[in-house]
Write a protein that holds these residues in place. Structure first.
Motif, PDB file in Angstrom:
ATOM      1  N   ILE A 163       1.025  -1.694   0.174  1.00 31.73           N
ATOM      2  CA  ILE A 163       0.327   0.353  -0.277  1.00 31.73           C
ATOM      3  C   ILE A 163       0.411   1.161   0.068  1.00 31.73           C
ATOM      4  O   ILE A 163       1.880   2.293   0.758  1.00 31.73           O
ATOM      5  N   GLY A 164       0.575   2.216  -0.779  1.00 29.44           N
ATOM      6  CA  GLY A 164       1.258   3.479  -1.003  1.00 29.44           C
ATOM      7  C   GLY A 164       0.349   4.630  -1.243  1.00 29.44           C
ATOM      8  O   GLY A 164      -1.000   4.572  -1.584  1.00 29.44           O
ATOM      9  N   TRP A 165       0.650   5.865  -0.369  1.00 30.91           N
ATOM     10  CA  TRP A 165      -0.154   6.941  -0.765  1.00 30.91           C
ATOM     11  C   TRP A 165       0.651   8.127  -0.723  1.00 30.91           C
ATOM     12  O   TRP A 165       1.506   8.142  -0.337  1.00 30.91           O
ATOM     13  N   CYS A 216      -3.805   0.250  -3.696  1.00 29.69           N
ATOM     14  CA  CYS A 216      -2.952  -1.151  -2.604  1.00 29.69           C
ATOM     15  C   CYS A 216      -2.229  -1.604  -2.911  1.00 29.69           C
ATOM     16  O   CYS A 216      -1.534  -2.827  -2.750  1.00 29.69           O
ATOM     17  N   SER A 217      -1.826  -1.322  -4.213  1.00 30.10           N
ATOM     18  CA  SER A 217      -1.187  -2.423  -5.436  1.00 30.10           C
ATOM     19  C   SER A 217       0.210  -1.546  -6.412  1.00 30.10           C
ATOM     20  O   SER A 217       0.982  -2.420  -6.698  1.00 30.10           O
ATOM     21  N   SER A 218       0.499  -0.648  -5.693  1.00 34.09           N
ATOM     22  CA  SER A 218       1.671   0.375  -5.979  1.00 34.09           C
ATOM     23  C   SER A 218       2.994  -0.008  -4.872  1.00 34.09           C
ATOM     24  O   SER A 218       3.667   0.800  -5.964  1.00 34.09           O
ATOM     25  N   ASN A 219       3.265  -0.363  -3.783  1.00 36.05           N
ATOM     26  CA  ASN A 219       4.010  -0.106  -2.691  1.00 36.05           C
ATOM     27  C   ASN A 219       4.391   1.140  -3.160  1.00 36.05           C
ATOM     28  O   ASN A 219       3.317   2.334  -2.937  1.00 36.05           O
ATOM     29  N   PRO A 220       4.647   1.197  -1.943  1.00 35.05           N
ATOM     30  CA  PRO A 220       4.601   2.636  -0.608  1.00 35.05           C
ATOM     31  C   PRO A 220       5.607   3.218  -1.976  1.00 35.05           C
ATOM     32  O   PRO A 220       6.737   3.265  -3.089  1.00 35.05           O
TER      33      PRO A 220
END
Length: 169
Positions: free
Chosen positions: A101-103, A121-125
């Motif tokens: 999860i990345g934001w 939820c699929s980008s990576n941090p």
């Protein structure tokens, strides 16, 4: 659920942001309480299906909601980067519930008032972030650069990070 329960609540969005929480899923939450439901799609050319560098990533808006009730909230307390520009700040990091999860968030640099928050939820941090007059650009630990237009973050463009240490083939 009554129709009142589903009305956008700017105070709830602001309160959850201050608590470093976001709806669980692929969303962009806006300061006015509206929300974009997003979907990450990955396309591979037929001749390079096993090469992640050849993938074309697109994060597309599939629904815009002005009234919504989240099913679950998650912690986005892991901040990895920050950048300021002309009274605004961009932040990026990871959700602590799962490593993929990345934001990315755009806030006013006054008291941290949220403009928008994008969670994938699929980008990576997202390990780094830059901000200029037109865009917020975040680099994912999955070898992708996400460029969010400041005024239309749902129109994000995702490109390959040329400095990512891809394994040799």
């Amino acid at each position: 659920m009554s129709s009142f329960d589903a009305m956008p609540d700017t105070n709830q969005v602001r309160g959850r942001w201050k608590a470093r929480e976001a709806p669980f899923g692929d969303f962009i939450v806006f300061s006015d309480g509206s929300l974009s439901v997003m979907s990450l799609m990955r396309f591979s050319p037929p001749d390079r299906q096993d090469d992640p560098r050849a993938e074309d990533w697109q994060w597309r808006e599939i629904l815009r909601a002005t009234a919504w009730t989240p099913g679950d909230w998650m912690s986005i307390d892991g901040t990895h980067a920050s950048c300021t520009h002309l009274g605004n700040r961009a932040l990026s990091g990871e959700g602590v519930d799962h490593g993929s999860i990345g934001w990315v968030a755009l806030i006013r640099d006054d008291e941290g008032t949220l403009e928008w928050l994008a969670v994938s939820c699929s980008s990576n941090p997202f390990s780094s972030v830059t901000l200029d007059a037109t865009s917020v650009t975040a680099t994912s630990t999955a070898g992708r650069i996400w460029t969010f237009p400041r005024d239309a973050p749902h129109q994000v463009e995702i490109t390959v990070d040329p400095s990512y240490p891809w394994p040799r083939r």
